[in-house]
Motif scaffolding. Structure first.
Motif, PDB file in Angstrom:
ATOM      1  N   LEU A  47      41.604  38.094  46.136  1.00 25.18           N
ATOM      2  CA  LEU A  47      40.438  38.629  45.428  1.00 25.18           C
ATOM      3  C   LEU A  47      40.515  38.156  43.985  1.00 25.18           C
ATOM      4  CD1 LEU A  47      37.963  40.624  45.451  1.00 25.18           C
ATOM      5  CD2 LEU A  47      39.575  42.335  44.577  1.00 25.18           C
ATOM      6  N   TYR A  48      39.350  37.851  43.423  1.00 24.16           N
ATOM      7  CA  TYR A  48      39.280  37.502  42.014  1.00 24.16           C
ATOM      8  C   TYR A  48      38.237  38.396  41.365  1.00 24.16           C
ATOM      9  CZ  TYR A  48      40.073  34.577  37.992  1.00 24.16           C
ATOM     10  OH  TYR A  48      40.445  34.124  36.751  1.00 24.16           O
ATOM     11  N   LEU A  49      38.600  39.058  40.283  1.00 26.17           N
ATOM     12  CA  LEU A  49      37.711  39.989  39.590  1.00 26.17           C
ATOM     13  C   LEU A  49      37.463  39.548  38.158  1.00 26.17           C
ATOM     14  CD1 LEU A  49      39.250  43.469  40.546  1.00 26.17           C
ATOM     15  CD2 LEU A  49      37.205  42.398  41.524  1.00 26.17           C
ATOM     16  N   THR A  61      39.851  39.195  33.282  1.00 21.34           N
ATOM     17  CA  THR A  61      39.936  38.561  34.597  1.00 21.34           C
ATOM     18  C   THR A  61      41.288  38.834  35.226  1.00 21.34           C
ATOM     19  OG1 THR A  61      39.653  36.459  35.748  1.00 21.34           O
ATOM     20  CG2 THR A  61      40.777  36.374  33.664  1.00 21.34           C
ATOM     21  N   GLY A  62      41.332  38.705  36.532  1.00 22.71           N
ATOM     22  CA  GLY A  62      42.578  38.830  37.266  1.00 22.71           C
ATOM     23  C   GLY A  62      42.320  38.632  38.740  1.00 22.71           C
ATOM     24  N   GLY A  63      43.354  38.241  39.449  1.00 23.12           N
ATOM     25  CA  GLY A  63      43.214  38.044  40.880  1.00 23.12           C
ATOM     26  C   GLY A  63      44.538  38.200  41.584  1.00 23.12           C
ATOM     27  N   LEU A 100      44.538  45.753  36.876  1.00 21.14           N
ATOM     28  CA  LEU A 100      45.742  45.785  37.692  1.00 21.14           C
ATOM     29  C   LEU A 100      45.617  46.819  38.813  1.00 21.14           C
ATOM     30  CD1 LEU A 100      48.624  44.731  38.119  1.00 21.14           C
ATOM     31  CD2 LEU A 100      49.395  46.453  36.465  1.00 21.14           C
ATOM     32  N   ALA A 101      45.146  48.011  38.497  1.00 21.61           N
ATOM     33  CA  ALA A 101      44.999  49.064  39.508  1.00 21.61           C
ATOM     34  C   ALA A 101      44.005  48.655  40.597  1.00 21.61           C
ATOM     35  CB  ALA A 101      44.558  50.365  38.846  1.00 21.61           C
ATOM     36  N   LEU A 102      42.910  48.025  40.217  1.00 18.94           N
ATOM     37  CA  LEU A 102      41.926  47.576  41.210  1.00 18.94           C
ATOM     38  C   LEU A 102      42.505  46.486  42.109  1.00 18.94           C
ATOM     39  CD1 LEU A 102      38.760  47.461  38.932  1.00 18.94           C
ATOM     40  CD2 LEU A 102      39.165  49.042  40.855  1.00 18.94           C
TER      41      LEU A 102
END
Length: 161
Positions: A47-49, A61-63, A100-102
């Protein structure tokens, strides 16, 4: 703040990735050379957010991407955290912690059993975030990823069960 799943090669993602690469270059002398393909971040294997502010600007951003046991010391069931970044103007608002939590929740829902990540000695803010979020440092001999043999590399894990 609006956290949205996007493709790894979405224009906003590409821009934020360029920004994080510049920050890596400032801190380490070069960007992260880990090979990444957009398909690695496609659900359910990743997943990429992107977090968008109230004006619709991308600010974080994060994935995560699925990993399996291999020669780089990953294990079956691992979810590897990648490209966590918050633009300088949006720092100090707990966006990285929310991101991070998501990502952890999504990886858990996808059946991943452990979140893993590699950061470096020149990112003390990241190290502090991960330690305060329940991550455990990996012994030097057990580090994983492309930079596992470099002195600056620091790896962390957290069970997702």
């Amino acid at each position: 703040m609006d956290f949205r799943p996007v493709a790894y090669d979405h224009p906003d993602a590409v821009k934020l990735q360029a920004d994080v690469q510049l920050e890596y270059a400032e801190r380490y002398g070069e960007g992260d050379l880990t090979p990444l393909d957009p398909a690695m971040f496609t659900p359910p294997r990743g997943l990429y957010l992107i977090a968008y502010d109230d004006e619709g600007f991308p600010v974080a951003t994060g994935g995560w991407r699925a990993q399996r046991a291999d020669e780089e010391n990953y294990a079956d069931g691992d979810a590897e955290l990648k490209r966590m970044y918050v633009v300088p103007a949006a720092r100090g608002k707990a966006l990285a912690r929310r991101m991070l939590a998501l990502l952890e929740a999504d990886a858990r829902a996808a059946g991943r059993t452990r979140m893993v990540l590699e950061t470096g000695t020149e990112q003390p803010e990241a190290v502090a975030l991960y330690l305060s979020s329940g991550y455990t440092p990996v012994p030097l001999a057990d580090r994983f990823g492309l930079y596992r043999h470099t002195d600056e590399s620091r790896c962390f894990t957290k069970p997702l069960l």
